[in-house]
Write a protein that holds these residues in place. Structure first.
Motif, PDB file in Angstrom:
ATOM      1  N   LYS A  73       0.774  -1.127   0.082  1.00 61.07           N
ATOM      2  CA  LYS A  73       0.060  -0.146   0.006  1.00 61.07           C
ATOM      3  C   LYS A  73       0.819   1.158   0.005  1.00 61.07           C
ATOM      4  O   LYS A  73       1.719   1.374   0.801  1.00 61.07           O
ATOM      5  CB  LYS A  73      -0.940   0.145   1.173  1.00 61.07           C
ATOM      6  CG  LYS A  73      -1.907  -1.016   1.273  1.00 61.07           C
ATOM      7  CD  LYS A  73      -2.920  -1.011   0.295  1.00 61.07           C
ATOM      8  CE  LYS A  73      -4.237  -1.773   0.428  1.00 61.07           C
ATOM      9  NZ  LYS A  73      -5.159  -1.699  -0.644  1.00 61.07           N
ATOM     10  N   VAL A  74       0.772   2.086  -0.967  1.00 62.19           N
ATOM     11  CA  VAL A  74       1.563   3.222  -1.144  1.00 62.19           C
ATOM     12  C   VAL A  74       0.686   4.542  -1.144  1.00 62.19           C
ATOM     13  O   VAL A  74      -0.380   4.759  -1.917  1.00 62.19           O
ATOM     14  CB  VAL A  74       2.477   3.175  -2.374  1.00 62.19           C
ATOM     15  CG1 VAL A  74       3.298   4.498  -2.660  1.00 62.19           C
ATOM     16  CG2 VAL A  74       2.917   1.857  -2.751  1.00 62.19           C
ATOM     17  N   PRO A  75       1.213   5.603  -0.369  1.00 61.75           N
ATOM     18  CA  PRO A  75       0.296   7.032  -0.163  1.00 61.75           C
ATOM     19  C   PRO A  75       0.921   7.730  -1.405  1.00 61.75           C
ATOM     20  O   PRO A  75       1.782   7.856  -2.091  1.00 61.75           O
ATOM     21  CB  PRO A  75       1.221   7.335   1.204  1.00 61.75           C
ATOM     22  CG  PRO A  75       1.881   6.583   1.852  1.00 61.75           C
ATOM     23  CD  PRO A  75       2.346   5.521   0.755  1.00 61.75           C
ATOM     24  N   VAL A  76      -0.244   8.129  -2.065  1.00 64.05           N
ATOM     25  CA  VAL A  76       0.102   8.897  -3.334  1.00 64.05           C
ATOM     26  C   VAL A  76      -0.705  10.373  -3.374  1.00 64.05           C
ATOM     27  O   VAL A  76      -1.975  10.207  -2.791  1.00 64.05           O
ATOM     28  CB  VAL A  76      -0.470   8.324  -4.641  1.00 64.05           C
ATOM     29  CG1 VAL A  76      -0.194   9.034  -5.854  1.00 64.05           C
ATOM     30  CG2 VAL A  76       0.404   6.921  -4.642  1.00 64.05           C
ATOM     31  N   SER A  77       0.072  11.246  -3.620  1.00 67.01           N
ATOM     32  CA  SER A  77      -1.020  12.579  -3.782  1.00 67.01           C
ATOM     33  C   SER A  77      -0.727  13.010  -5.136  1.00 67.01           C
ATOM     34  O   SER A  77      -0.010  13.119  -5.876  1.00 67.01           O
ATOM     35  CB  SER A  77       0.196  13.626  -2.904  1.00 67.01           C
ATOM     36  OG  SER A  77      -0.616  14.894  -3.032  1.00 67.01           O
ATOM     37  N   VAL A  78      -2.013  13.578  -5.525  1.00 68.27           N
ATOM     38  CA  VAL A  78      -2.361  13.933  -6.920  1.00 68.27           C
ATOM     39  C   VAL A  78      -2.729  15.500  -6.893  1.00 68.27           C
ATOM     40  O   VAL A  78      -3.645  15.551  -6.399  1.00 68.27           O
ATOM     41  CB  VAL A  78      -3.371  13.355  -7.665  1.00 68.27           C
ATOM     42  CG1 VAL A  78      -3.705  13.483  -9.147  1.00 68.27           C
ATOM     43  CG2 VAL A  78      -3.077  11.759  -7.655  1.00 68.27           C
ATOM     44  N   ASP A  79      -1.908  16.203  -7.489  1.00 72.08           N
ATOM     45  CA  ASP A  79      -2.214  17.740  -7.548  1.00 72.08           C
ATOM     46  C   ASP A  79      -2.840  18.156  -8.788  1.00 72.08           C
ATOM     47  O   ASP A  79      -2.226  17.884  -9.747  1.00 72.08           O
ATOM     48  CB  ASP A  79      -0.972  18.662  -7.144  1.00 72.08           C
ATOM     49  CG  ASP A  79      -1.221  19.824  -7.027  1.00 72.08           C
ATOM     50  OD1 ASP A  79      -2.458  20.320  -7.411  1.00 72.08           O
ATOM     51  OD2 ASP A  79      -0.323  20.766  -6.875  1.00 72.08           O
TER      52      ASP A  79
END
Length: 244
Positions: free
Chosen positions: A47-53
């Motif tokens: 499980k990987v934390p991802v931020s999408v701007d």
């Protein structure tokens, strides 16, 4: 607009939440998911934390991938779906110091630690909550050994691969641990079953004793009811009264 997601590394799938938020913005969902999977493929199975701007005006986006948690990386390293529900009693794996150095190196940049020893101790600390032995020992003992310099040569050389011989020894020890755990759980289950059976057997006896006790209490009352009333005392004539 910034969206924070927790995705399966290299295997994110379309979902209603992200579609509802980004669909109206005109973002190509298929391309976005493909780009996220490409950016997280090295963390396959984690499980990987991802931020999408997302820039809704230009219909463009920027993806930022954060390092997975230490717990997720340890579970991946040892093929665990989850940690131990009873870490003080049930152990899930037996780690080598080399494996923990490997995880520590991957996580060091994202940790607020002063040196690699501190980062390694943080990884060892996660083994406590997950129920993972380290070098056949309680992780707390290994943490103390790190402070004493027991593993300085491993750290200095940056060893991240355990030898086949050592891995075999660790696995053999863990097989013994698992056998002991199984025997302990079996014993606890048998004791629990015995207590439940004893409680079930005692329940009818307690129920039968209650009416008997009630009957004993009624006897004195019944005897009192059948007793003859005491005779009234004779009325004495008052002295000093004149006869007519």
């Amino acid at each position: 607009m910034i969206m924070k997601l927790l995705v399966d590394g290299g295997a994110m799938k379309p979902g209603p939440t992200i579609a509802q938020k980004l669909g109206p913005a005109g973002i190509n969902m298929g391309k976005l998911i493909g780009d996220i999977n490409n950016a997280t493929k090295e963390f396959s199975g984690i499980k990987v934390p991802v931020s999408v701007d997302v820039n809704t005006k230009t219909k463009t986006y920027k993806i930022e991938v954060s390092s997975p948690s230490v717990a997720e990386m340890l579970k991946k390293e040892f093929g665990l779906e989850k940690g131990s529900g009873q870490p003080h009693k049930i152990k899930m794996a037996n780690a080598s110091i080399e494996q923990l150095i490997k995880v520590g190196k991957l996580k060091e940049s994202g940790m607020l630690t002063k040196d690699f020893k501190a980062a390694l101790k943080s990884v060892v600390g996660s083994c406590v909550s997950l129920g993972i032995l380290v070098e056949n020992k309680n992780p707390k003992i290994v943490s103390e050994e790190i402070d004493k310099g027991v593993y300085d040569s491993f750290i200095k050389e940056g060893k991240t691969v355990v030898s086949a011989e050592k891995r075999s020894r660790l696995d053999a020890h863990f097989e013994l641990v698992k056998k002991q755990q199984e025997e302990l759980l079996k014993k606890e289950e048998e004791e629990k079953k015995a207590k439940e059976e004893a409680a079930a057997a005692a329940a009818p006896a307690a129920g039968a004793a209650a009416p008997a006790a009630a009957g004993k209490e009624e006897k004195p009352a019944a005897a009192a009811a059948g007793a003859k009333p005491a005779a009234a005392p004779p009325v004495k004539e008052e002295k000093g009264k004149a006869k007519k």
